[in-house]
Design an enzyme around this catalytic site. Structure first.
Site, short mmCIF file in Angstrom:
data_model
loop_
_atom_site.label_atom_id
_atom_site.label_comp_id
_atom_site.label_asym_id
_atom_site.label_seq_id
_atom_site.Cartn_x
_atom_site.Cartn_y
_atom_site.Cartn_z
N THR A 73 28.27 76.21 3.09
CA THR A 73 28.13 76.68 1.71
C THR A 73 29.01 77.92 1.52
O THR A 73 30.12 77.82 1.02
CB THR A 73 26.66 76.98 1.35
OG1 THR A 73 26.10 77.86 2.32
CG2 THR A 73 25.84 75.71 1.29
N LYS A 101 26.35 75.96 10.29
CA LYS A 101 26.72 76.70 9.08
C LYS A 101 25.80 77.92 8.97
O LYS A 101 24.68 77.92 9.48
CB LYS A 101 26.59 75.84 7.82
CG LYS A 101 25.20 75.40 7.52
CD LYS A 101 24.58 75.71 6.17
CE LYS A 101 25.11 76.85 5.40
NZ LYS A 101 24.08 77.31 4.38
N THR A 136 20.66 80.52 5.01
CA THR A 136 20.27 79.43 5.89
C THR A 136 21.27 79.19 7.01
O THR A 136 22.46 79.04 6.78
CB THR A 136 20.10 78.15 5.08
OG1 THR A 136 19.05 78.38 4.16
CG2 THR A 136 19.75 76.99 5.97
N ASN A 177 26.49 90.82 -1.74
CA ASN A 177 25.07 90.65 -2.07
C ASN A 177 24.60 91.38 -3.31
O ASN A 177 23.52 91.08 -3.83
CB ASN A 177 24.22 91.06 -0.87
CG ASN A 177 24.27 90.02 0.21
OD1 ASN A 177 23.85 88.89 0.00
ND2 ASN A 177 24.82 90.38 1.36
#
Lengths: 408, 408
Positions: free
Chosen positions: A156, A182, A193, A403
Site C-alpha cells: 500500500t 508489506k 499493517t 502522518n
C-alpha cells in the site's frame, strides 16, 4: 501523496518459484486506482500452514478468523486485499471475509477454513462485497505471475518491494524458502499493517511449522518497531507445500529440522529488517543489542523501550551520541537494571561504562559512525546472561510529514 | 538554541507569599550563562514534607537521597540546581549532593536529612562542588525574592514560567497553596526533568500530607505525558509550614482535610497541565477522557497508550479526526477492551460507536474543533465503571526540530 523511495531500500532479490505455490493477481478496484490490488495464492492440497497475528485486542475480522483457522493446520489458498483494511466494520466486515472464503472454497472444493484472507488499507469501510467477488473471480481466471507482481500487489504505502529468499539442504534434498512482506508504518487513514507471507516446498508437520514460526517470530518480527504502534491487522503466514518430498519432519529431533528452521528464521529476519528500512521517514537503520539482562525477554523489553523512545530516535536522527537518553530509556523499561552497572556504546565504542562517561572517550569514531545509514547501539546491563537484538529506525521530519501533514 | 514561547502558554498568576517559606536565588554559574541558577527555599522549623519521585530505575543521586529523606517527614530547606542534572555521575555526583546538604544543614543547624536537593540540566558531568558551595553561600546571603524569580531560576528549556495558586478554608482559617514547576520535555543534552515544588501554610501531619500528594499525583502528574519518556530526576515536593495555625489535620476524617486536599489537587492538576502546554513543539493541548474501563487504573493505562501513540499525536497535529488510530491505541494498551463495544468521540461528537463509524456522522463540528488549541477526545469502552482523564500534546515538526536538529 507520493512517497519517495526510502534511502534505506534494498533491491528486490532473485526469488525462485516454490513447487506447489501458484500466485495470481487481479484488479478489484478497492480504491479508485489503476493497479492490481487483490493477490490470490493457490496452494497444493496438503499444504501445512502456520500463522502469527497481531496482539492488538481490537483486531480485524480477518485476524479473528485467521487465528481460528490456522489451528487446523492446512491451507489451500491465501487472498490479500489491498486498499481496504475492513477493520472496525462490525458484522458487515465479517460477512465480507466469509464471502471471500466461501467463494474460493467452492472453487477449490476445500473447507472454507483452509482459505486465509488478509486486508490492508482504509479503515471503517466494510470491504465492498461486489468488488471482492469480481476481484476473486478475475484472479481465479488470471495467468500465474511472479513474486515481484505479488509483492507489488499486497503493498500500500510501501516505498519499495520487500522480499527475501533462502535455501536449505535437508539431507540430500534442497528446499527453498521465499517470503514477501508489506508494511512501512501507517499513513492516514490506513493502518500500519504488516502482512507477511512465507512459502517453502519443505515437507513438515503443521504443529512443528507453527513452533518454528513462533520461535522465529519472537526473534524477528517481535523485535522490530517503527513507532511502537501496533496494527489491528498484522499477520504473518508460513505455508509448506511438501513438494520437495524430503522425509517428513515432525519434531525438532528429525533430520533437517534445524537446517529448515535456520533458513526460515533467516528469511523472517530479513523481511523484518526490510519493514524497518521502509519505516516512515526513516533515514537510518538502527540495531540495538542488549546484553547482561536478567533474561532474554527482559533484554528484549529493554531493547524495545530504547527503540520506541522518541528522544533516542530523534537523537540518532540528529547524529548525536546521546547516551544519557539511552540510559533514561533503559530506566523506564520497568525491567531490572542498575544505573551504576550500565554501559552504553555506539558503533562498537563505549561512551559510558558503569553509569559514568568513559574517561578517555574519543567521540571522533562515534561521530563518524552516526553519520552513516546503519547504526549500532550496544547496551550492557551487567545483571545476568539475558540478551536480545531489536531493530528500529530514526524519527525524522519525514515521519511527521507523512502522518500529520498528509490529510485523508 | 532560542525556543519560541509556546502558543499554549498561560500568563504567570498572582501568587501570594506563604508564611514560613522564604525564597532566595543566586548565580552558581553551572553553565556559562548570566542568569540565576540556584534556588534556595528556607522553611520554618517544623515544616512537614511529602514527595513523589521518578520511577525510572536509573534515577539520579538527588532522587535516591530525597526518597530516603522524605520518610522522616520534616524539611528545613530545598535547593534546586539548574544547568547540571548531576545524573550518571556515580559516586562523585552523590558526594556533590551530600556537600550541598551538609553546607545548608550546618547553616540552619538542622539534620542534613531535612535538606532536599534537586538538579536539572546537563547529564554525565558531576555537579561542580566549588560552584555549588559558592552558589549556596551566595543564596544564603541574598535578599528574599518572589515566586516569579524562583520559577525562572528553576527553569531550563521552559518557554514560559509555570505556577499555580489556590486557597482553601479550613473551618475559619484560610490557607494558601502555591506551586511552581519546570519541565517541557527534554532537550539534548538535558533530561526531560519535571521538578515541582508546592508550598502551603496549612498545618498537617507529614503522613497525611504524603497520602494527599500520592493521591493527587495519581490523577495529575501521573496522567500527563509529552513523549512517554521519563526523566531520571523527576521530583515533586509538597511542604506544609503550619503557620496558618489551623487545628492540626492528622487523618482524612479531620475537619478541613477534604478542603485542603481539593486545593492541593487543584494546584497539582494546573501545574501538570502547564507542563503539557510547554511540551516540546506542542501546538495543541489534548485531553483524553476514558470511561467504561474495567478499573480506573485500566482507564489510565488506556488513556496513556492513546496519549503516547505517535500516530494519534500526529493525526491531531494534522487536525485529522482519525478515530481508527485511537482504536488501534486502545487495542495495543494490553488492557481489557472489546472492539465491538468501543466508542470514540472528538470535541463531544461521537465519530464511532460500538466499533463502527457513526452512520450520520457530521464531520463539520469535529473538523472545526480540531482546528482549535484545546482538543478533547472521548473514549467509551463499555466494559465497566473505570474512568480516567489524561493530558498530552500533539507531535509536530517542532518536536523533531528541538530534539534532532539541535546538537549539543
Amino acid at each position: 501523496m507520493d512517497l519517495e523511495r526510502s534511502p534505506l531500500a534494498e533491491p528486490f532479490p532473485e526469488m525462485p518459484p516454490i513447487a506447489g505455490v501458484t500466485v495470481r493477481v487481479a484488479r478489484a478496484r478497492y480504491k479508485d486506482w489503476d493497479r492490481t490490488d487483490l493477490t490470490f495464492v493457490e496452494l497444493d492440497d496438503g499444504t501445512a500452514i502456520a500463522g502469527v497475528f497481531t496482539k492488538n485486542v481490537c483486531c480485524s475480522s480477518e485476524v479473528e478468523i485467521g487465528r481460528e483457522n490456522v489451528r487446523q493446520g492446512r491451507a489451500r489458498a491465501i487472498v490479500v486485499n489491498a486498499g481496504n483494511s475492513n477493520a472496525f466494520t462490525g458484522y458487515r466486515g465479517r460477512e465480507a471475509v466469509e464471502q471471500v472464503s466461501e467463494q474460493v472454497a467452492a472453487q477449490l472444493a476445500c473447507p472454507k477454513s483452509e482459505v486465509f484472507v488478509s486486508s490492508t488499507g482504509v479503515i471503517g469501510v466494510p470491504l465492498p462485497k461486489d468488488r471482492a467477488r469480481a476481484g476473486v473471480e478475475a484472479a481465479l481466471n488470471a495467468s500465474p505471475c511472479g513474486w515481484r507482481e505479488a509483492t507489488d500487489t499486497i503493498g500500500t504505502t510501501d516505498t519499495f518491494a520487500k522480499a527475501a529468499h533462502a535455501a536449505a539442504m535437508l539431507g540430500e534434498t534442497r528446499v527453498e524458502i521465499c517470503g514477501i512482506i508489506k508494511g512501512s508504518g501507517m499513513i492516514a487513514p490506513d493502518m500500519a499493517t504488516m502482512l507477511g507471507y512465507i512459502f517453502t516446498d519443505a515437507r513438515i508437520a503443521p504443529s512443528l511449522l507453527q513452533e518454528m514460526l513462533d520461535r522465529a517470530n519472537a526473534q524477528t518480527f517481535s523485535c522490530i518497531t517503527v513507532d511502537g504502534d501496533t496494527s489491528t491487522s498484522d499477520t504473518v503466514l508460513l505455508a509448506a507445500t511438501g513438494r520437495a518430498e524430503n522425509p517428513m519432519i515432525e519434531t525438532w529431533d528429525d533430520a533437517g529440522a534445524d537446517a529448515l528452521y535456520a533458513a526460515i528464521a533467516d528469511v523472517c529476519r530479513r523481511l523484518a529488517h526490510l519493514v524497518v528500512r521502509d519505516g516512515e521517514g526513516a533515514q537510518k537503520f538502527i540495531e540495538i543489542a542488549v546484553a547482561g539482562a536478567t533474561s532474554d525477554e527482559s533484554a528484549r523489553r529493554i531493547g524495545l523501550a530504547i527503540a520506541n523512545s522518541p528522544l533516542v530516535k530523534t537523537a540518532i536522527a540528529g547524529e548525536d551520541a546521546n547516551w544519557g537518553r539511552v540510559v533514561m530509556a533503559v530506566g523506564k523499561a520497568g525491567e531490572p537494571a542498575d544505573r551504576d552497572r550500565l554501559s552504553i556504546g555506539f558503533g562498537g565504542v563505549w561512551a559510558a561504562r558503569q553509569g559514568q562517561p568513559v574517561a578517555d572517550y574519543d567521540e571522533g569514531p562515534v561521530a563518524e559512525h552516526l553519520k552513516g545509514r546503519d547504526i549500532r547501539v550496544d547496551v550492557e546491563l551487567g545483571m545476568g546472561d539475558g540478551r536480545a537484538t531489536v531493530w528500529t529506525c530514526d524519527l525524522t521530519h519525514g515521519y511527521i510529514a507523512i502522518n500529520a501533514d498528509y490529510r485523508s
